[in-house]
Structure formats: C-alpha cells, structure tokens
Design an enzyme around this catalytic site. Structure first.
Site, short mmCIF file in Angstrom:
data_model
loop_
_atom_site.label_atom_id
_atom_site.label_comp_id
_atom_site.label_asym_id
_atom_site.label_seq_id
_atom_site.Cartn_x
_atom_site.Cartn_y
_atom_site.Cartn_z
N THR A 32 0.86 -1.18 0.04
CA THR A 32 -0.04 -0.09 0.12
C THR A 32 0.89 1.29 -0.18
O THR A 32 0.63 2.21 -0.77
CB THR A 32 -1.01 0.04 1.18
N LYS A 97 0.68 -4.58 12.89
CA LYS A 97 1.66 -4.60 11.95
C LYS A 97 2.82 -5.49 11.80
O LYS A 97 2.91 -6.08 12.85
CB LYS A 97 2.03 -3.16 11.79
N GLY A 99 3.47 -7.46 9.18
CA GLY A 99 3.42 -8.57 7.98
C GLY A 99 4.68 -8.59 7.12
O GLY A 99 5.13 -9.85 6.65
N GLU A 106 9.33 0.46 11.89
CA GLU A 106 7.79 1.19 11.68
C GLU A 106 7.38 1.86 13.08
O GLU A 106 6.70 2.90 13.32
CB GLU A 106 6.87 0.25 11.18
C1 5RP Z 1 5.24 -4.32 7.26
C2 5RP Z 1 3.61 -3.53 7.62
C3 5RP Z 1 3.06 -3.27 6.40
O1 5RP Z 1 2.46 -1.93 6.69
C4 5RP Z 1 1.65 -4.22 6.43
O2 5RP Z 1 2.20 -5.63 6.45
C5 5RP Z 1 0.71 -4.19 5.33
O3 5RP Z 1 1.27 -4.45 4.12
P1 5RP Z 1 0.48 -4.20 2.65
O4 5RP Z 1 0.23 -2.79 2.72
O5 5RP Z 1 1.64 -4.82 1.63
O6 5RP Z 1 -0.88 -5.01 2.60
O7 5RP Z 1 3.49 -3.51 8.50
O8 5RP Z 1 5.66 -4.51 8.38
#
Ligand code: 5RP
Length: 226
Positions: A32, A97, A99, A106
């Site tokens: 995103t 968060k 993922g 972050e």
């Molecule tokens: C990474 C994160 C990302 O913001 C979260 O995984 C969302 O990812 P995406 O926009 O690809 O769905 O926390 O550590």
C-alpha cells in the site's frame, strides 16, 4: 468495482494530500505504501520540497530510486507526518503491523511523528484484532524460550517466520514469531504483557499511536477514521 490493488493505490494517492511543503515524512513499508511513494515522488518531481525517513531498507531503496530525499531517524529532530500501512486495524485505531517484518522501525518512526496516518484497503478493518497472526520481533538468542513462554502464557501457537528455508531476519538482525491469537479482546493489555517476556524486542500491536486511518472501498469511496 476496484480490486484490492486498485484500492491500495487509491488510498496511497489520497495520503499525498496530507504532505505539505517542507515536511519531514516517515514512510512505512508494504505494498500500500509503495503506491504512496510513487505518488509522493511524482509531487517531488513537480517541485514539492520534503525529506523522508524510511521504515525499512525496502522503502529506503524504493523511495530513493524515485528521487525522494532520504534521511536517517537520527538525523531529524522530529517527523511531521508518518504514513504507513497495516495488516489489521479496528475502530479504536489499534493496529496489527509487521506482516512485512519491519515493525520495530515502523513503530519507532511512528512514535517520532507528530501525526501518524494509516492507509489500507477495506479488508484490513476488523471489529476485533487477531485474525492476522501477531508478529513479535525477538532476539535470535534463545528464541525458543520466548516462543515457549508465549504458548504457555496465552495458549496460542507461536511460529518462527521462515524465508527460503531459513529464519527470516529483520532489518535489525532479529527473528519474527507469528503468534496465532484467535481474537484479541484487550490489545493494550496484551501489548504490555508481551513486553514483559525477556527476549521480546517489539510487538506488532500499535496502541494509542495512530491518529487517523484512511480506508478505501471497492466502490472507489474513501473513509477517514479518527
Ligand atoms: C510491514 C507492515 C505493512 O504495513 C503491512 O504488512 C501492510 O502491508 P501491505 O500494504 O502490503 O498490505 O506492517 O511490516
């Protein structure tokens, strides 16, 4: 109707409206946010002056390649605005968060920001957090003890994240445990108690940090949750 990728692009573009000339921007990680980076870079080419602090090596490379001026967190006194994605959010603006494994940086960038805004597609908005496995960043030393403690304390599965047959290593040299809480009723309490386990560096629970969540929907509308 927009598909998920188109919705991510929609909210990524919307978030650029929040960037004012001269701001220091924290830039999150993930697919995103990659749309936000592309839209921000277009504004920079049109003459917008700003500098950015990345939350991962991946974001650093992506933003720098597109001509955004990059700084280290230690090089800026404060961040005006941080924009990031999330794996889950609820209506209290609590987040899961990590993922992408960038949760530590972050969280540090979000904590340094005067305003922290999350952009996400509608699938990420949940009544209760927990469908997405909660990432825990842990030191590699003795990680099995941490996993065991999590399983004992909460009666949940805690699985070492792997990549190409080896433990996934975060940008800061740590491992990630993905913890399968079926549902998280007390996200703030869980965050505090997880931090008491020796070896836990950071949790993917972002509590009382987020000021606004921008959610996009398949019909092309965007809602601002504050
Ligand atoms: C990474 C994160 C990302 O913001 C979260 O995984 C969302 O990812 P995406 O926009 O690809 O769905 O926390 O550590």
């Amino acid at each position: 109707m927009l598909d998920t990728e188109q919705i991510k692009k929609l909210v990524g573009i919307k978030a650029v409206d929040l960037v004012m000339p001269g701001m220091t921007i924290g830039i999150g990680s993930g697919s995103t946010v990659s749309h936000f980076i592309t839209a921000l870079a277009a504004k920079v080419r049109e003459g917008l002056i700003c500098k950015a602090v990345p939350t991962s090596l991946q974001t650093f490379n992506l933003a720098k390649d597109q001509g955004i001026s990059m700084m280290e967190l230690n090089e800026v006194p404060a961040i005006d605005l941080a924009i990031d994605g999330a794996d889950e959010t609820n209506h209290h603006l609590q987040l899961i968060k990590g993922g992408g494994g960038a949760l530590l940086q972050e969280k540090m960038v979000a904590a340094a920001a005067k305003k922290f805004v999350v952009i996400a597609d509608n699938n990420k908005m949940k009544d209760k957090l927990g469908q997405f496995p909660l990432p825990l960043e842990v030191v590699p030393y003795g990680w099995k003890q941490v996993a065991f403690r999590v399983e004992q304390n909460y009666n949940v599965q805690s699985i070492l994240r792997m990549k190409e047959g080896k433990p996934f290593i975060s940008d800061h040299g740590h491992y990630i445990l993905d913890c399968h809480f079926p549902v998280i009723d007390d996200a703030a309490g869980l965050n505090s108690s997880l931090h008491l386990i020796p070896g836990v560096v950071e949790t993917g629970l972002f509590i009382d940090m987020c000021d606004e969540v921008i959610i996009g929907y398949p019909d092309g509308t965007v809602h601002y949750f504050k």
